[in-house]
Design a protein around this motif. Sequence first.
Motif, PDB file in Angstrom:
ATOM      1  N   GLN A   1      64.031  51.628  62.471  1.00  0.00           N
ATOM      2  CA  GLN A   1      63.506  52.961  62.190  1.00  0.00           C
ATOM      3  C   GLN A   1      62.240  52.852  61.354  1.00  0.00           C
ATOM      4  O   GLN A   1      62.199  52.124  60.359  1.00  0.00           O
TER       5      GLN A   1
ATOM      6  N   LYS B   1      65.284  62.903  70.061  1.00  0.00           N
ATOM      7  CA  LYS B   1      65.791  61.543  70.144  1.00  0.00           C
ATOM      8  C   LYS B   1      65.777  61.088  71.596  1.00  0.00           C
ATOM      9  O   LYS B   1      66.164  61.821  72.497  1.00  0.00           O
TER      10      LYS B   1
ATOM     11  N   TYR C   1      65.134  52.236  68.851  1.00  0.00           N
ATOM     12  CA  TYR C   1      63.976  52.482  67.988  1.00  0.00           C
ATOM     13  C   TYR C   1      63.859  53.975  67.707  1.00  0.00           C
ATOM     14  O   TYR C   1      64.084  54.807  68.590  1.00  0.00           O
ATOM     15  N   SER C   2      63.504  54.309  66.470  1.00  0.00           N
ATOM     16  CA  SER C   2      63.271  55.715  66.142  1.00  0.00           C
ATOM     17  C   SER C   2      62.265  55.807  65.002  1.00  0.00           C
ATOM     18  O   SER C   2      62.000  54.830  64.299  1.00  0.00           O
TER      19      SER C   2
ATOM     20  N   SER D   1      59.808  56.336  72.480  1.00  0.00           N
ATOM     21  CA  SER D   1      60.874  55.621  71.787  1.00  0.00           C
ATOM     22  C   SER D   1      61.648  54.724  72.735  1.00  0.00           C
ATOM     23  O   SER D   1      62.010  53.591  72.386  1.00  0.00           O
TER      24      SER D   1
ATOM     25  N   SER E   1      57.904  60.249  58.648  1.00  0.00           N
ATOM     26  CA  SER E   1      57.142  58.995  58.677  1.00  0.00           C
ATOM     27  C   SER E   1      55.637  59.202  58.849  1.00  0.00           C
ATOM     28  O   SER E   1      54.842  58.322  58.527  1.00  0.00           O
TER      29      SER E   1
ATOM     30  N   ALA F   1      61.412  58.166  61.593  1.00  0.00           N
ATOM     31  CA  ALA F   1      61.877  59.226  60.695  1.00  0.00           C
ATOM     32  C   ALA F   1      60.929  60.419  60.791  1.00  0.00           C
ATOM     33  O   ALA F   1      59.719  60.257  60.972  1.00  0.00           O
TER      34      ALA F   1
ATOM     35  N   CYS G   1      58.163  46.609  63.477  1.00  0.00           N
ATOM     36  CA  CYS G   1      59.542  46.694  63.956  1.00  0.00           C
ATOM     37  C   CYS G   1      60.055  45.330  64.398  1.00  0.00           C
ATOM     38  O   CYS G   1      61.187  44.940  64.088  1.00  0.00           O
TER      39      CYS G   1
END
Length: 244
Positions: free
Chosen positions: A123, A88, A73-74, A93, A79, A76, A135
């Motif tokens: 993402q 990261k 999962y991330s 996350s 976002s 942007a 998600c």
Amino acid sequence: MEYVNPLTGFRLDGRRPNEMRQIRGEIGVVAKADGSALFEMGNTKVIAAVYGPREVQNRSQQINDQVLVRCEYSMANFSTGDRIRKPKGDRRSTEISLVIRQTMEACIMTHLMPRSQIDIFVQVLQADGGTRSACINAATLALAEAGIPMRDLVTSCSAGYLCTTPLLDLNYVEDNAGGPDVTVGILAKMDKVTLLQMDAKLPMDIFENVMQLAIEGCKAIAHYIRDVMSHLLSFYVLITPSVI
């Protein structure tokens, strides 16, 4: 701040307490993925891509009697309005990646694909509350498009409690108002809860009302996703009949 108008009963964005934001799903958005989807809940937009089942890249992780499911999962960097770059693999996350993986494992028929792996990448493109649920919904659509055998569609929705009122599908302003909220994931046809997260305590009677509201949201999303997937029945025959 009044999040529910005491005179009209409407929320700040014009919805009724038990009304979801507009949802939209689109499949096949990543050309080289085995399955992919874009899912929107109001202004929250999430993209998911699925690769596999394929050979396990790290043989030490291979499972002899079921498929290895991995999830990443991330968010942007663009976002949200916050322009601070998050590293990261930060703690949040990692936690959400684990939640999504465990939720997906509950619906995937893992025993049919031993000694292989499925990679799920999600993402957040735009965040306006309910990103975790979006998600999961995007990943479900992507798995279905990839033809991954599933026991049932897993869908997710949140509900909260503000101004002494249960509210369905919180947006960003409502989600950050400080009230308790519940995120639920269910296998709709099997009537089974696969995810339940709550960030504050609630009296049991209020909790049951809020949770039931979230479950109704999950069922509405499952109905929508089945409509989206019905257009693929003539092209993708690997989806088990119980899914659609």
